[in-house]
Design an enzyme around this catalytic site. Structure first.
Site, short mmCIF file in Angstrom:
data_model
loop_
_atom_site.label_atom_id
_atom_site.label_comp_id
_atom_site.label_asym_id
_atom_site.label_seq_id
_atom_site.Cartn_x
_atom_site.Cartn_y
_atom_site.Cartn_z
N LEU A 86 -6.54 -4.09 16.24
CA LEU A 86 -7.11 -3.66 15.76
C LEU A 86 -7.49 -5.04 14.79
O LEU A 86 -6.40 -6.42 14.86
CB LEU A 86 -5.40 -3.34 14.97
CG LEU A 86 -5.81 -1.84 14.42
CD1 LEU A 86 -4.36 -2.03 13.93
CD2 LEU A 86 -6.75 -1.12 13.95
N HIS A 108 -14.96 6.39 17.59
CA HIS A 108 -14.18 6.92 17.53
C HIS A 108 -13.59 8.52 18.48
O HIS A 108 -14.83 9.05 17.62
CB HIS A 108 -12.90 6.74 16.68
CG HIS A 108 -11.61 7.44 16.51
ND1 HIS A 108 -10.81 6.75 17.23
CD2 HIS A 108 -10.66 8.89 16.80
CE1 HIS A 108 -9.33 7.54 17.39
NE2 HIS A 108 -10.05 8.46 16.48
C1 GRF Z 1 -14.52 5.51 24.02
O1 GRF Z 1 -13.90 7.39 24.61
C2 GRF Z 1 -14.44 5.38 22.70
O2 GRF Z 1 -14.23 6.24 21.86
C3 GRF Z 1 -13.05 4.91 22.75
O3 GRF Z 1 -12.62 4.66 23.54
C4 GRF Z 1 -13.48 4.65 24.81
C5 GRF Z 1 -14.29 3.95 25.44
O4 GRF Z 1 -14.85 3.70 26.85
N1 GRF Z 1 -12.72 4.25 21.35
P1 GRF Z 1 -15.93 2.52 27.18
O5 GRF Z 1 -15.49 1.28 27.60
O6 GRF Z 1 -17.67 2.78 26.37
O7 GRF Z 1 -16.71 3.56 28.23
#
Ligand code: GRF
Length: 193
Positions: free
Chosen positions: A94, A111
């Site tokens: 966070l 997200h």
């Molecule tokens: C994604 O699904 C994002 O939304 C979430 O964590 C994941 C990260 O994936 N917060 P990456 O590392 O970009 O492949």
């Protein structure tokens, strides 16, 4: 041209999508720095392959906490690299005041749900467990809450019969990779008209 700083803890597929958008001209920006709190995260390797400078955010010994002094150091590294806009891409800690204050209205997050539904961890699993027929992706400005900042863009993703958390996450990621660079491009015009 806008300079981006990317913070991630995992595979960096969203960082890859941003790189691809820059390379094919959909996003007029450069990635100045990629930072990770996980020294073995694939995002660092991906960034290095493109010659993008990388660094570690050392939060040890804390598993989830992002200590204030580390946030200050992180803000300093991003400023030194000339970053205008910070993009969280799968960053698992966070972000709070010192870093937020250093980049007012200039930190974005992606997200994997239609916020305000399913904030927090493993939003794709939360959606499958809740039995909803639709989830999605949200890009929002980061504030001091958990996944609560002003929403800049969303895309719906269907939850199909028989979906597992993994199959839904894979479908959500396809949308993430389209939506994030698009919203970064739109938002950067508001930052630097
Ligand atoms: C994604 O699904 C994002 O939304 C979430 O964590 C994941 C990260 O994936 N917060 P990456 O590392 O970009 O492949």
């Amino acid at each position: 041209m806008l300079s981006l700083g990317i913070l991630g803890s995992g595979s960096g597929s969203n960082m890859q999508a941003i790189v691809d958008a820059i390379e094919d001209g959909r996003l007029d920006a450069r990635i100045a720095l990629v930072l990770s709190d996980n020294p073995s995260a694939y995002i660092l390797e991906r960034a290095s392959k493109y010659g993008i400078p990388t660094g570690i955010i050392d939060c040890s010994p804390f598993r989830m906490k992002f200590p204030e002094e580390v946030q200050e150091q992180t803000a300093m590294k991003l400023k030194e690299a000339g970053v205008d806009l910070v993009c969280l891409a799968g960053f698992m800690r966070l972000v709070k005041q010192p870093l937020l204050d250093a980049f007012p209205s200039a930190i974005l997050n992606i997200h994997p749900s239609l916020l305000p539904a399913f904030p927090g961890l493993e939003a794709w699993k939360q959606a499958v467990d809740a039995g909803v027929s639709e989830s999605g992706v949200t890009v929002h400005l980061v504030d001091s809450g958990m996944d609560t900042g002003p929403i800049l863009g969303q895309e719906k993703v269907p939850v199909l019969p028989g979906d597992t958390p993994e199959s839904l996450h894979a479908r959500i990621q396809i949308s993430e990779h389209q939506l994030y660079p698009q919203i970064i491009a739109e938002y950067s015009k508001r930052l630097k008209p």
